[in-house]
Design a protein around this motif. Structure first.
Motif, mmCIF file in Angstrom:
data_model
loop_
_atom_site.group_PDB
_atom_site.id
_atom_site.type_symbol
_atom_site.label_atom_id
_atom_site.label_comp_id
_atom_site.label_asym_id
_atom_site.label_seq_id
_atom_site.Cartn_x
_atom_site.Cartn_y
_atom_site.Cartn_z
ATOM 1 N N ALA A 112 -12.335 94.713 20.126
ATOM 2 C CA ALA A 112 -11.338 93.878 20.804
ATOM 3 C C ALA A 112 -11.907 92.495 21.101
ATOM 4 N N ASN A 113 -13.157 92.455 21.552
ATOM 5 C CA ASN A 113 -13.799 91.165 21.813
ATOM 6 C C ASN A 113 -13.974 90.368 20.530
ATOM 7 N N LEU A 114 -14.270 91.066 19.431
ATOM 8 C CA LEU A 114 -14.425 90.384 18.146
ATOM 9 C C LEU A 114 -13.101 89.802 17.675
ATOM 10 N N ALA A 115 -12.008 90.543 17.889
ATOM 11 C CA ALA A 115 -10.692 90.025 17.506
ATOM 12 C C ALA A 115 -10.369 88.747 18.268
ATOM 13 N N LYS A 116 -10.700 88.721 19.561
ATOM 14 C CA LYS A 116 -10.455 87.515 20.360
ATOM 15 C C LYS A 116 -11.345 86.366 19.887
ATOM 16 N N ALA A 117 -12.621 86.657 19.636
ATOM 17 C CA ALA A 117 -13.539 85.611 19.179
ATOM 18 C C ALA A 117 -13.119 85.065 17.819
ATOM 19 N N SER A 118 -12.643 85.949 16.946
ATOM 20 C CA SER A 118 -12.171 85.501 15.631
ATOM 21 C C SER A 118 -10.930 84.638 15.773
ATOM 22 N N HIS A 119 -10.051 85.014 16.716
ATOM 23 C CA HIS A 119 -8.860 84.197 16.964
ATOM 24 C C HIS A 119 -9.247 82.823 17.514
ATOM 25 N N ASP A 120 -10.221 82.798 18.429
ATOM 26 C CA ASP A 120 -10.690 81.525 18.977
ATOM 27 C C ASP A 120 -11.293 80.650 17.876
ATOM 28 N N LEU A 121 -11.951 81.280 16.903
ATOM 29 C CA LEU A 121 -12.555 80.523 15.812
ATOM 30 C C LEU A 121 -11.497 79.830 14.963
ATOM 31 N N THR A 122 -10.338 80.461 14.814
ATOM 32 C CA THR A 122 -9.276 79.823 14.020
ATOM 33 C C THR A 122 -8.708 78.590 14.714
ATOM 34 N N LYS A 123 -8.879 78.493 16.033
ATOM 35 C CA LYS A 123 -8.313 77.374 16.774
ATOM 36 C C LYS A 123 -9.047 76.063 16.529
ATOM 37 N N VAL A 124 -10.255 76.132 15.971
ATOM 38 C CA VAL A 124 -11.006 74.895 15.742
ATOM 39 C C VAL A 124 -10.445 74.132 14.545
ATOM 40 N N THR A 125 -9.657 74.795 13.715
ATOM 41 C CA THR A 125 -8.989 74.123 12.599
ATOM 42 C C THR A 125 -7.554 73.849 13.011
ATOM 43 N N ILE A 126 -7.216 72.582 13.144
ATOM 44 C CA ILE A 126 -5.900 72.182 13.632
ATOM 45 C C ILE A 126 -5.074 71.698 12.452
ATOM 46 N N THR A 127 -3.923 72.320 12.259
ATOM 47 C CA THR A 127 -3.036 71.968 11.154
ATOM 48 C C THR A 127 -1.716 71.432 11.692
ATOM 49 N N ALA A 128 -0.965 70.799 10.812
ATOM 50 C CA ALA A 128 0.299 70.184 11.218
ATOM 51 C C ALA A 128 1.353 71.260 11.490
ATOM 52 N N PRO A 129 1.957 71.271 12.672
ATOM 53 C CA PRO A 129 2.989 72.268 12.982
ATOM 54 C C PRO A 129 4.328 71.954 12.333
ATOM 55 N N MET A 130 4.501 70.735 11.833
ATOM 56 C CA MET A 130 5.758 70.335 11.213
ATOM 57 C C MET A 130 5.489 69.196 10.246
ATOM 58 N N ALA A 131 6.433 68.944 9.359
ATOM 59 C CA ALA A 131 6.324 67.808 8.443
ATOM 60 C C ALA A 131 6.780 66.546 9.166
ATOM 61 N N GLY A 132 6.131 65.441 8.847
ATOM 62 C CA GLY A 132 6.507 64.180 9.487
ATOM 63 C C GLY A 132 5.445 63.129 9.281
ATOM 64 N N VAL A 133 5.467 62.148 10.148
ATOM 65 C CA VAL A 133 4.539 61.023 10.082
ATOM 66 C C VAL A 133 3.692 61.021 11.349
ATOM 67 N N VAL A 134 2.382 60.768 11.185
ATOM 68 C CA VAL A 134 1.492 60.645 12.339
ATOM 69 C C VAL A 134 1.786 59.295 13.000
ATOM 70 N N THR A 135 2.535 59.328 14.079
ATOM 71 C CA THR A 135 2.950 58.081 14.729
ATOM 72 C C THR A 135 1.942 57.607 15.770
ATOM 73 N N ARG A 136 1.058 58.497 16.197
ATOM 74 C CA ARG A 136 0.025 58.086 17.153
ATOM 75 C C ARG A 136 -1.201 58.952 16.970
ATOM 76 N N LEU A 137 -2.359 58.326 16.910
ATOM 77 C CA LEU A 137 -3.627 59.037 16.769
ATOM 78 C C LEU A 137 -4.530 58.569 17.894
ATOM 79 N N ASN A 138 -4.856 59.500 18.798
ATOM 80 C CA ASN A 138 -5.563 59.129 20.019
ATOM 81 C C ASN A 138 -7.058 59.396 19.982
ATOM 82 N N VAL A 139 -7.577 59.995 18.905
ATOM 83 C CA VAL A 139 -8.992 60.387 18.881
ATOM 84 C C VAL A 139 -9.658 59.907 17.604
#
Length: 232
Positions: A112-139
């Motif tokens: 169970a802890n491994l499943a959570k850690a594996s899920h947390d690992l996927t969060k470091v890759t951020i993908t676009a939730p929708m199609a569109g234009v990047v209108t603001r980039l803050n970082v």
């Protein structure tokens, strides 16, 4: 539009987009340093392997305890062993059986802890939730992404907007909003384009009033109405 925030905390090691760039849903936006999360996954995988070895050892001990119990029962039936020795063998078998159960539960806990850690690992890759234009980039690369908490919102990393559909939010007086209905045709004039008239339909009518004080004791009450423009 969508405000993209971080679900994992760390340093941004790769930035894959620029402001004004068009993205499709699922496109890579950025990556956060995965070192800490990868180490947690590897540690739990090692813990599971160690727990499996402990389970095999406990099962072997249980087999021996059950054999000893069977032998003690036979000797007791033949009058060659005391009742006390049989009781001790039976207790030892119960103890070893409990150790096997504990080892199995420990493996399930690690899984169970491994499943959570594996899920947390996927969060470091951020993908676009929708199609569109990047209108603001803050970082920028090298900056830290901060997760939000209950009382403190996280850093908005970037904003993606779908410019294919434009919406106009207008304020309508309380005496007029009762005449507005969903789907009603509307015309919108914008100061920036004085020679153009935009058409659209009412797609949302606010339920909560906007109260604005106009004097010491007077108060204006308006309602927000959303108009989705045609062919913009």
């Amino acid at each position: 539009k969508v405000d993209v925030s971080a679900n994992a905390m760390g340093t941004i090691v790769h930035l894959a987009v620029a402001e004004g760039q068009r993205v499709a849903a699922g496109d890579l936006l950025m990556e956060i340093d995965p070192s800490e999360y990868s180490a947690a996954v590897q540690a739990l995988e090692a813990s599971i392997n160690s727990a499996r070895a402990d389970l095999r050892l406990a099962e072997a001990s249980l087999d021996k305890a059950q054999q000893d119990l069977a032998r003690s029962d036979e000797l007791f039936q033949e009058g060659l062993a005391s009742e006390e020795s049989v009781t001790a063998a039976r207790t030892n078998a119960r103890v070893e059986r409990a150790r096997v159960e504990a080892a199995r539960h420990r493996i399930e806990q690690y899984r169970a802890n491994l499943a959570k850690a594996s899920h947390d690992l996927t969060k470091v890759t951020i993908t676009a939730p929708m199609a569109g234009v990047v209108t603001r980039l803050n970082v920028e690369e090298g900056e830290n992404a901060i997760m939000g908490t209950l009382n403190n919102p996280g850093t908005v990393l970037l904003v993606i907007a779908d410019l294919g559909t434009m919406e106009a939010w207008v304020e309508v007086d309380e005496t007029e909003v009762v005449k507005v209905v969903h789907g009603q045709a509307a015309k919108v004039e914008i100061d920036a384009f004085p020679d153009l008239e935009f058409t659209g339909k009412v797609t949302e009518i606010g339920n909560s009033p906007l109260r604005v004080r106009t004097g010491a004791s007077r108060e204006a009450v308006d309602f927000e109405v959303k108009i989705t423009l045609d062919g913009t």
